[in-house]
Design a protein around this motif. Sequence first.
Motif, PDB file in Angstrom:
ATOM      1  N   LEU A   1      14.838 -53.390 -28.165  1.00  0.00           N
ATOM      2  CA  LEU A   1      15.762 -54.265 -28.866  1.00  0.00           C
ATOM      3  C   LEU A   1      16.822 -53.456 -29.605  1.00  0.00           C
ATOM      4  CD1 LEU A   1      13.313 -56.822 -30.546  1.00  0.00           C
ATOM      5  CD2 LEU A   1      14.434 -56.999 -28.321  1.00  0.00           C
ATOM      6  N   PRO A   2      18.001 -54.042 -29.824  1.00  0.00           N
ATOM      7  CA  PRO A   2      18.976 -53.401 -30.713  1.00  0.00           C
ATOM      8  C   PRO A   2      18.360 -53.237 -32.101  1.00  0.00           C
ATOM      9  CG  PRO A   2      19.976 -55.227 -29.495  1.00  0.00           C
ATOM     10  CD  PRO A   2      18.501 -55.308 -29.250  1.00  0.00           C
ATOM     11  N   PRO A   3      18.736 -52.187 -32.840  1.00  0.00           N
ATOM     12  CA  PRO A   3      18.098 -51.924 -34.137  1.00  0.00           C
ATOM     13  C   PRO A   3      18.082 -53.100 -35.102  1.00  0.00           C
ATOM     14  CG  PRO A   3      19.360 -50.013 -33.464  1.00  0.00           C
ATOM     15  CD  PRO A   3      19.651 -51.092 -32.460  1.00  0.00           C
ATOM     16  N   VAL A   4      19.200 -53.817 -35.257  1.00  0.00           N
ATOM     17  CA  VAL A   4      19.231 -54.926 -36.212  1.00  0.00           C
ATOM     18  C   VAL A   4      18.294 -56.043 -35.767  1.00  0.00           C
ATOM     19  CG1 VAL A   4      20.667 -56.734 -37.228  1.00  0.00           C
ATOM     20  CG2 VAL A   4      21.526 -54.388 -37.093  1.00  0.00           C
ATOM     21  N   GLU A   5      18.266 -56.326 -34.479  1.00  0.00           N
ATOM     22  CA  GLU A   5      17.368 -57.361 -33.966  1.00  0.00           C
ATOM     23  C   GLU A   5      15.911 -56.987 -34.221  1.00  0.00           C
ATOM     24  OE1 GLU A   5      16.841 -59.168 -29.559  1.00  0.00           O
ATOM     25  OE2 GLU A   5      18.883 -59.200 -30.380  1.00  0.00           O
ATOM     26  N   ARG A   6      15.611 -55.720 -34.031  1.00  0.00           N
ATOM     27  CA  ARG A   6      14.263 -55.224 -34.296  1.00  0.00           C
ATOM     28  C   ARG A   6      13.913 -55.402 -35.768  1.00  0.00           C
ATOM     29  NH1 ARG A   6      12.041 -49.556 -31.912  1.00  0.00           N
ATOM     30  NH2 ARG A   6      10.017 -49.476 -32.961  1.00  0.00           N
ATOM     31  N   ALA A   7      14.851 -55.069 -36.648  1.00  0.00           N
ATOM     32  CA  ALA A   7      14.599 -55.189 -38.083  1.00  0.00           C
ATOM     33  C   ALA A   7      14.378 -56.642 -38.490  1.00  0.00           C
ATOM     34  CB  ALA A   7      15.762 -54.597 -38.869  1.00  0.00           C
ATOM     35  N   VAL A   8      15.179 -57.550 -37.960  1.00  0.00           N
ATOM     36  CA  VAL A   8      15.001 -58.970 -38.280  1.00  0.00           C
ATOM     37  C   VAL A   8      13.617 -59.437 -37.852  1.00  0.00           C
ATOM     38  CG1 VAL A   8      15.764 -61.319 -37.753  1.00  0.00           C
ATOM     39  CG2 VAL A   8      17.458 -59.530 -38.220  1.00  0.00           C
ATOM     40  N   TYR A   9      13.189 -59.054 -36.652  1.00  0.00           N
ATOM     41  CA  TYR A   9      11.876 -59.460 -36.165  1.00  0.00           C
ATOM     42  C   TYR A   9      10.769 -58.950 -37.086  1.00  0.00           C
ATOM     43  CZ  TYR A   9       7.837 -60.071 -33.141  1.00  0.00           C
ATOM     44  OH  TYR A   9       6.604 -60.441 -32.654  1.00  0.00           O
TER      45      TYR A   9
ATOM     46  N   LEU B   1      13.990 -51.582 -52.845  1.00  0.00           N
ATOM     47  CA  LEU B   1      13.298 -50.571 -52.038  1.00  0.00           C
ATOM     48  C   LEU B   1      13.166 -51.007 -50.585  1.00  0.00           C
ATOM     49  CD1 LEU B   1      10.584 -49.534 -54.622  1.00  0.00           C
ATOM     50  CD2 LEU B   1      12.363 -48.037 -53.686  1.00  0.00           C
ATOM     51  N   THR B   2      12.930 -52.294 -50.369  1.00  0.00           N
ATOM     52  CA  THR B   2      12.841 -52.807 -48.995  1.00  0.00           C
ATOM     53  C   THR B   2      14.162 -52.589 -48.270  1.00  0.00           C
ATOM     54  OG1 THR B   2      11.195 -54.473 -49.587  1.00  0.00           O
ATOM     55  CG2 THR B   2      12.483 -54.872 -47.581  1.00  0.00           C
ATOM     56  N   LYS B   3      15.268 -52.860 -48.963  1.00  0.00           N
ATOM     57  CA  LYS B   3      16.583 -52.671 -48.343  1.00  0.00           C
ATOM     58  C   LYS B   3      16.830 -51.200 -48.048  1.00  0.00           C
ATOM     59  CE  LYS B   3      21.451 -53.873 -48.754  1.00  0.00           C
ATOM     60  NZ  LYS B   3      22.406 -54.820 -49.348  1.00  0.00           N
TER      61      LYS B   3
ATOM     62  N   ALA C   1      17.533 -65.941 -45.569  1.00  0.00           N
ATOM     63  CA  ALA C   1      18.491 -65.594 -46.625  1.00  0.00           C
ATOM     64  C   ALA C   1      18.196 -64.204 -47.181  1.00  0.00           C
ATOM     65  CB  ALA C   1      18.429 -66.640 -47.742  1.00  0.00           C
ATOM     66  N   GLU C   2      16.911 -63.886 -47.363  1.00  0.00           N
ATOM     67  CA  GLU C   2      16.532 -62.557 -47.849  1.00  0.00           C
ATOM     68  C   GLU C   2      16.884 -61.479 -46.828  1.00  0.00           C
ATOM     69  OE1 GLU C   2      12.521 -63.050 -50.382  1.00  0.00           O
ATOM     70  OE2 GLU C   2      12.431 -63.991 -48.403  1.00  0.00           O
ATOM     71  N   ILE C   3      16.611 -61.766 -45.552  1.00  0.00           N
ATOM     72  CA  ILE C   3      16.913 -60.786 -44.497  1.00  0.00           C
ATOM     73  C   ILE C   3      18.412 -60.530 -44.420  1.00  0.00           C
ATOM     74  CG2 ILE C   3      16.838 -60.381 -41.999  1.00  0.00           C
ATOM     75  CD1 ILE C   3      14.223 -62.027 -41.971  1.00  0.00           C
ATOM     76  N   ALA C   4      19.181 -61.603 -44.573  1.00  0.00           N
ATOM     77  CA  ALA C   4      20.642 -61.452 -44.549  1.00  0.00           C
ATOM     78  C   ALA C   4      21.103 -60.499 -45.645  1.00  0.00           C
ATOM     79  CB  ALA C   4      21.300 -62.823 -44.710  1.00  0.00           C
ATOM     80  N   GLY C   5      20.485 -60.607 -46.829  1.00  0.00           N
ATOM     81  CA  GLY C   5      20.846 -59.714 -47.925  1.00  0.00           C
ATOM     82  C   GLY C   5      20.427 -58.281 -47.679  1.00  0.00           C
ATOM     83  N   ILE C   6      19.277 -58.096 -47.055  1.00  0.00           N
ATOM     84  CA  ILE C   6      18.778 -56.746 -46.775  1.00  0.00           C
ATOM     85  C   ILE C   6      19.659 -56.038 -45.753  1.00  0.00           C
ATOM     86  CG2 ILE C   6      16.869 -55.470 -45.692  1.00  0.00           C
ATOM     87  CD1 ILE C   6      14.987 -57.599 -46.948  1.00  0.00           C
ATOM     88  N   LEU C   7      20.084 -56.785 -44.720  1.00  0.00           N
ATOM     89  CA  LEU C   7      20.800 -56.181 -43.594  1.00  0.00           C
ATOM     90  C   LEU C   7      22.319 -56.367 -43.675  1.00  0.00           C
ATOM     91  CD1 LEU C   7      18.376 -57.233 -40.715  1.00  0.00           C
ATOM     92  CD2 LEU C   7      18.575 -54.992 -41.804  1.00  0.00           C
ATOM     93  N   ASP C   8      22.784 -57.069 -44.715  1.00  0.00           N
ATOM     94  CA  ASP C   8      24.215 -57.343 -44.868  1.00  0.00           C
ATOM     95  C   ASP C   8      24.781 -58.071 -43.650  1.00  0.00           C
ATOM     96  OD1 ASP C   8      24.393 -56.132 -47.417  1.00  0.00           O
ATOM     97  OD2 ASP C   8      24.557 -54.144 -46.502  1.00  0.00           O
ATOM     98  N   ILE C   9      24.068 -59.114 -43.237  1.00  0.00           N
ATOM     99  CA  ILE C   9      24.527 -60.002 -42.174  1.00  0.00           C
ATOM    100  C   ILE C   9      24.479 -61.427 -42.702  1.00  0.00           C
ATOM    101  CG2 ILE C   9      23.760 -58.460 -40.316  1.00  0.00           C
ATOM    102  CD1 ILE C   9      21.268 -60.193 -40.003  1.00  0.00           C
ATOM    103  N   THR C  10      24.963 -62.368 -41.921  1.00  0.00           N
ATOM    104  CA  THR C  10      24.894 -63.757 -42.352  1.00  0.00           C
ATOM    105  C   THR C  10      23.514 -64.340 -42.063  1.00  0.00           C
ATOM    106  OG1 THR C  10      25.623 -64.657 -40.226  1.00  0.00           O
ATOM    107  CG2 THR C  10      27.345 -64.040 -41.817  1.00  0.00           C
ATOM    108  N   GLU C  11      23.197 -65.410 -42.745  1.00  0.00           N
ATOM    109  CA  GLU C  11      21.911 -66.069 -42.525  1.00  0.00           C
ATOM    110  C   GLU C  11      21.806 -66.596 -41.097  1.00  0.00           C
ATOM    111  OE1 GLU C  11      19.148 -69.497 -44.687  1.00  0.00           O
ATOM    112  OE2 GLU C  11      20.964 -68.724 -45.666  1.00  0.00           O
ATOM    113  N   SER C  12      22.886 -67.135 -40.569  1.00  0.00           N
ATOM    114  CA  SER C  12      22.853 -67.643 -39.195  1.00  0.00           C
ATOM    115  C   SER C  12      22.664 -66.505 -38.200  1.00  0.00           C
ATOM    116  CB  SER C  12      24.136 -68.419 -38.871  1.00  0.00           C
ATOM    117  OG  SER C  12      25.270 -67.574 -38.954  1.00  0.00           O
ATOM    118  N   ALA C  13      23.242 -65.346 -38.480  1.00  0.00           N
ATOM    119  CA  ALA C  13      23.043 -64.190 -37.603  1.00  0.00           C
ATOM    120  C   ALA C  13      21.584 -63.762 -37.617  1.00  0.00           C
ATOM    121  CB  ALA C  13      23.938 -63.040 -38.032  1.00  0.00           C
TER     122      ALA C  13
END
Length: 311
Positions: free
Chosen positions: A117-125, A56-58, A136-148
Amino acid sequence: MDGVALARFEAGRDRLASLAYRLLGSAADAEDIVQDAFLRWQAADRDHIEVPEAWLTKVVTNLSLDRLRSATTRRERAVGAWLPEPLLDGDPMLGPADTAEQRESVTLAVLTLLERLPPVERAVYVLREAFSYGHAEIAGILDITESASQQHAHRARRHVAAERNLGEVDRAAARRIVEAFIAAASSGRTERLVALLTDDATAISDGAGLTGKLLRHTTAERVAAALRAGFKPTPAKRKLVGGTLSIHAGLVNGAPAMIAVAGDRVVGVGVLELRDGRIATLRGLASPSRLGRMTAQWRQRPHDAPIVESW
């Protein structure tokens, strides 16, 4: 949908609404997103969803990002007529408030900063600071890498830190601040207002939604002059808001605020943001489209006696 699945969704509804509100800065949009997420939950093959909260979070995060990226949203916000929708202290949509960072992340000041902020940056914050998700959880939610995710979080924190203010105000202090402000604004003496403002004070208003753009005043002297004129009641102003107002003190998105009420309807909010004990920013909202949830919350709870009974 069976009762267990419905109960599971309802148990997380406030958290999902808070997430969407932080991402979008709009309670109305957040409610729409949560309803869309409910429809997807209803239609999903729930037997294959291992962790419903994560699923649901994703869904809510990505629906919110789609809304931020939409042409309509970009057009509405590009014209400079947008301020975050204010929420009364205690509204469940404000979400987690256990840490200073969580409380700060839902202030109007930070929501306004996040808009840049760009949308993805806003979501990560938001996921990191307000909901304490790991990278690692955020990477899975946003389909990005953990380093990103780590890089986005670093850039967003740096952006927000430039105007960070972790000072907190309780209800009693909020009332004292608002009382002092109203006394100065209604005195007719600009110097009394100037004394309450920082030298670089800014006042921002949505013009009650009538102007099509935000109204801005900068420097203590200009802000004080505008406030003194704006605070003076006139028949035209009373007609615009639908009658005589009472003015209350309260906390809105964690900051002291003046709340103007006609009958049982909130018709205006002035949020005071402090720096070193003085008012650095005043954000005024009076557009009816931004005050619907606040009015609903106002009607559901008791409140202190007004500072001004008849304006």
